[in-house]
Scaffold this motif. Structure first.
Motif, short mmCIF file in Angstrom:
data_model
loop_
_atom_site.label_atom_id
_atom_site.label_comp_id
_atom_site.label_asym_id
_atom_site.label_seq_id
_atom_site.Cartn_x
_atom_site.Cartn_y
_atom_site.Cartn_z
N ILE A 436 37.39 12.70 25.83
CA ILE A 436 37.85 12.49 25.24
C ILE A 436 37.77 12.30 23.19
CG2 ILE A 436 39.94 11.01 25.17
CD1 ILE A 436 40.36 11.88 27.15
N LEU A 437 37.04 11.36 23.69
CA LEU A 437 35.97 10.79 22.77
C LEU A 437 34.82 11.63 21.69
CD1 LEU A 437 37.09 7.23 23.50
CD2 LEU A 437 38.35 9.10 22.30
N VAL A 438 34.16 12.25 22.71
CA VAL A 438 32.93 12.90 21.42
C VAL A 438 33.26 14.67 21.76
CG1 VAL A 438 30.56 12.88 21.87
CG2 VAL A 438 31.91 10.94 23.13
N PRO A 439 33.61 15.64 21.00
CA PRO A 439 33.33 16.50 21.72
C PRO A 439 32.37 17.72 20.91
CG PRO A 439 34.39 16.14 18.52
CD PRO A 439 33.97 15.25 20.00
N TRP A 440 31.24 16.93 20.36
CA TRP A 440 29.92 17.81 20.97
C TRP A 440 29.24 17.88 21.91
CZ3 TRP A 440 30.74 13.14 17.56
CH2 TRP A 440 30.75 11.99 18.11
N ILE A 441 29.31 17.02 22.64
CA ILE A 441 29.36 16.66 24.26
C ILE A 441 28.95 18.16 24.74
CG2 ILE A 441 28.60 15.72 26.16
CD1 ILE A 441 27.34 14.02 24.17
N ASN A 442 28.30 18.84 25.65
CA ASN A 442 28.67 20.25 26.37
C ASN A 442 28.31 19.37 27.95
OD1 ASN A 442 25.63 19.81 26.70
ND2 ASN A 442 25.15 20.86 25.53
N GLY A 443 28.85 20.79 28.65
CA GLY A 443 28.74 20.30 30.28
C GLY A 443 26.75 19.62 30.70
N ASN A 444 25.75 20.37 30.40
CA ASN A 444 24.90 20.14 30.82
C ASN A 444 24.64 18.37 30.28
OD1 ASN A 444 24.16 22.75 32.07
ND2 ASN A 444 23.64 22.81 29.74
N SER A 445 24.73 18.27 29.46
CA SER A 445 24.76 16.64 29.11
C SER A 445 25.75 15.51 30.09
CB SER A 445 24.53 16.06 27.46
OG SER A 445 24.12 17.41 26.63
N ALA A 446 26.85 15.86 30.11
CA ALA A 446 28.00 14.64 30.46
C ALA A 446 27.35 15.32 32.22
CB ALA A 446 29.29 16.15 30.44
N MET A 447 27.42 16.03 32.54
CA MET A 447 27.10 16.25 34.03
C MET A 447 25.39 15.61 34.76
SD MET A 447 27.48 17.67 37.42
CE MET A 447 27.05 18.37 38.65
N LEU A 448 24.13 15.69 33.61
CA LEU A 448 22.95 14.85 33.53
C LEU A 448 23.58 13.09 33.60
CD1 LEU A 448 20.10 14.61 34.26
CD2 LEU A 448 19.78 14.75 32.01
N GLY A 449 24.87 12.72 32.78
CA GLY A 449 24.77 11.17 32.05
C GLY A 449 25.68 10.94 33.55
N GLY A 450 26.51 11.59 34.06
CA GLY A 450 27.42 11.71 35.26
C GLY A 450 26.11 11.42 36.28
N CYS A 451 25.45 12.35 37.21
CA CYS A 451 24.39 12.57 37.94
C CYS A 451 23.60 11.04 37.77
CB CYS A 451 23.60 13.24 38.08
SG CYS A 451 24.55 13.92 39.12
N VAL A 452 23.16 10.56 36.76
CA VAL A 452 22.08 8.74 36.17
C VAL A 452 23.11 8.26 36.58
CG1 VAL A 452 20.84 7.68 34.77
CG2 VAL A 452 20.23 10.57 34.75
N GLY A 453 23.78 7.67 36.09
CA GLY A 453 25.26 7.27 36.23
C GLY A 453 25.03 7.04 37.89
N VAL A 454 25.82 7.37 38.60
CA VAL A 454 25.85 7.20 40.29
C VAL A 454 24.37 7.09 40.73
CG1 VAL A 454 26.17 8.87 42.55
CG2 VAL A 454 27.18 9.26 40.63
N VAL A 455 23.98 7.64 40.29
CA VAL A 455 22.05 6.41 40.98
C VAL A 455 22.08 5.26 40.17
CG1 VAL A 455 19.68 7.24 40.89
CG2 VAL A 455 21.46 9.07 40.77
N VAL A 456 22.62 4.88 38.89
CA VAL A 456 21.96 3.21 38.33
C VAL A 456 22.94 2.08 39.91
CG1 VAL A 456 22.11 2.19 36.50
CG2 VAL A 456 20.63 4.35 36.99
N MET A 457 24.17 3.44 39.41
CA MET A 457 25.32 1.81 39.89
C MET A 457 24.58 2.03 41.53
SD MET A 457 26.64 0.98 37.42
CE MET A 457 27.43 -0.39 38.88
N SER A 458 24.45 3.12 42.01
CA SER A 458 24.38 3.65 43.64
C SER A 458 22.50 2.08 43.95
CB SER A 458 23.55 4.59 44.12
OG SER A 458 25.07 5.62 44.04
#
Length: 591
Positions: A436-458
């Motif tokens: 919603i806020l960062v239009p230059w981010i693509n799907g690959n970057s968002a997917m990697l960020g989400g996966c790392v976020g899940v691992v770290v929070m786990s």
């Protein structure tokens, strides 16, 4: 002097007027389900999941309040204030902040897209992988959360009646599955209205009657003041302090925005309203309603302390679990009034039913839109979609009843579920915020960020919950005493247990990794921050989008003005086929 068993048997006075009040609420919910299920036999997908996008504002606002305030909150918040004081109530500022942030940045995007599942947005903005990632995280969280939603009020019912948990939970789930599967969103919303009024009435009744018994609200405030339970905001910047103003305000904004703005359970209500202006009005009413209910819960916590200041029922085990403290107080205060205890328990179960029905309805929407339709090549008929949605409701309801047995036999599962919530909530919120806020981010970057976020929070949350469960991390409660109890209990065993626990904590506290000791109120913020930072850094590897090539409807209005967006030119890059299909479908419904 009586012992604990005798005191409990005297307090358990759930008479036939109480059962009448309790059953009446369920019968009303069943009638509403029958009305919307059988009086409107030709129900389209749009009607079932979104009420035809023509729902009135006030019932939706009441439904939002009822859905968010679960039985866990209704029973847990008074115990929190009783044990630790009023510091947590400053989260109200976070609720207000959430309302502002959501109304400006998130709600305009989702409402204008005319979507059914919020996870459709992730496919429009990024790709199908992100949509599946979000839907799977949502499904996991709901399956883990639902059994606890119904188990906690069942404990309260067991406290006041002695009826077994596994006797009442199947009955409640069957009723909820019935009216949710039959009536869809309309039945859920109107039963939520009944349940919100029931919750408010139950809390107000306890507050008024309890205050009268003790000598008035001034006595409650005076005793709370002398025990340091009335607290000024703690402005410490130490992230390991359980509750400070900053973690409640900043962390509260992030947590509540995630729960209210991007979770399917809540956003589905806003999408059922005809205009964005109506959705914002419902949001304002929701914030006000939540603040009122939280204030009532907090006052009841202080009232319980004022009543039991000389004999803590948690220490003596008169209340065997923390979530049974408020039901114990209700039995003590309202037990002599026919039907009043039944009204309160109906209010507690109303909170559970509203949360359960919301999750069931949202799960049916997500399964249909994200797990079925993308993989079915032919267009589904109305009867097929209705059958699928109702099957999901029934299936998840049965699973909920079965998992109650797991909840009962695994003592740490309550803490484990709270950990699981932080594991999924933070990364998901980070991905939506990037979109919603960062239009230059693509799907690959968002997917990697989400996966790392899940691992770290786990890693962080599961280790933190293990440290709490093992006693390595403990939080000091406000002063509690058992010096003037009018019944007997095993004082020697309590002293021995306290000594052993203190010794264990003293030895283990220094071994806990500092990151595990951060306040749970920072968990969602931490997960979202990790996701956003990793996604931004990964643009060095995966590159970036052209911000001017992103469909402007996928970006928050505050950001659109900084880019030269051309929706007609760039529809194909944003999976416009899905967007146009949704738009045409809504036009057909309107015609």
């Amino acid at each position: 002097m009586n012992n604990i068993s005798q005191v409990l048997s005297e307090l358990q006075r759930f008479s036939w007027p109480d059962y009448v009040a309790f059953v009446a609420m369920f019968l009303l919910c069943i009638f509403i389900g029958i009305y919307f299920g059988f009086m409107n036999k030709s129900v389209s997908e749009n009607d079932y999941m979104l009420g035809g996008r023509k729902m009135p504002i006030v019932p939706i606002a009441f439904s939002l309040v009822a859905s968010f305030i679960s039985g866990i909150t209704l029973l847990g918040l008074p115990t929190e204030v009783y044990s630790y004081g009023t510091q947590y109530l400053y989260v109200g500022f976070g609720v207000i902040g959430m309302g502002i942030v959501m109304a400006i940045f998130y709600l305009p995007v989702f409402h204008d897209l005319n979507i059914t599942s919020t996870y459709e947005y992730l496919e429009l903005r990024f790709d199908r992988r992100l949509r599946m990632f979000g839907s799977v995280m949502f499904a996991i969280m709901n399956v883990a959360y639902l059994p606890i939603v119904i188990y906690v009020p069942a404990l309260a019912f067991n406290q006041v009646t002695g009826v077994g948990v596994h006797t009442i939970t199947p009955i409640v789930c069957i009723i909820c599955v019935f009216y949710t599967s039959m009536g869809g969103l309309k039945a859920v919303v109107w039963t939520d209205v009944v349940q919100a009024v029931s919750m408010l009435g139950a809390l107000a009744l306890v507050a008024v009657k309890g205050s009268m018994d003790i000598g008035g609200a001034n006595v409650v405030v005076e005793r709370a003041w002398h025990s340091n339970r009335l607290e000024a905001p703690d402005l410490s910047i130490d992230p390991t302090v359980r509750h400070t103003f900053w973690c409640l305000f900043v962390g509260g904004i992030v947590y509540w925005t995630q729960t209210n703005a991007v979770s399917q359970n809540m956003i589905q209500r806003y999408l059922s309203l005809p205009t964005l202006a109506d959705a914002r009005k419902a949001l304002c009413i929701f914030c006000a309603g939540v603040l009122i209910l939280m204030a009532l819960c907090g006052y009841n916590g202080l009232l319980i302390y004022a009543t039991y200041q000389n004999c803590d029922p948690l220490t003596t085990k008169l209340a065997k679990a923390r979530d049974q403290l408020l039901p114990l107080f209700v039995m003590d205060t309202l037990g002599e009034l026919p039907g009043m205890t039944g009204l309160f328990i109906a209010g507690v179960f109303s909170a559970a039913l509203s949360s359960l029905s919301t999750c069931l309805n949202s799960m049916s929407a997500v399964v249909l839109e994200d797990f079925v339709k993308p993989y079915v090549k032919v267009q589904l008929s109305n009867s097929a979609t209705t059958w699928i949605m109702r099957s999901v409701v029934v299936g998840v309801g049965v699973l909920c009843v079965a998992l109650v047995y797991v909840v009962e036999h695994m003592g740490t599962v309550l803490q484990l579920t709270m950990s699981l919530e932080s594991i999924t909530n933070g990364p998901l919120f980070g991905i939506f915020t990037l979109g919603i806020l960062v239009p230059w981010i693509n799907g690959n970057s968002a997917m990697l960020g989400g996966c790392v976020g899940v691992v770290v929070m786990s890693w962080v949350s599961l280790n933190a919950q293990w440290a709490i469960a093992s006693g390595a991390i403990s939080y000091q409660t406000k002063p509690l005493t058992v010096d003037h109890c009018d019944y007997t209990f095993d004082a020697a065993a309590l002293v021995s247990s306290a000594a052993n626990t203190t010794h264990h904590i003293t030895q283990a506290a220094s071994d806990v990794f500092p990151l595990y000791r951060i306040s749970y109120m920072w968990y969602t913020t931490l997960g979202a921050s990790v996701t956003i930072i990793v996604a931004l850094m990964s643009t060095l590897v995966f590159g970036t989008n052209d911000p001017n090539a992103i469909d402007s409807s996928l970006i928050t209005p505050c950001i659109r003005k900084f880019f030269r967006c051309n929706p007609q030119k760039t529809m194909d890059t944003c999976n416009a086929g899905i967007y146009l299909q949704k738009t045409l479908k809504s036009d057909e419904v309107a015609l």
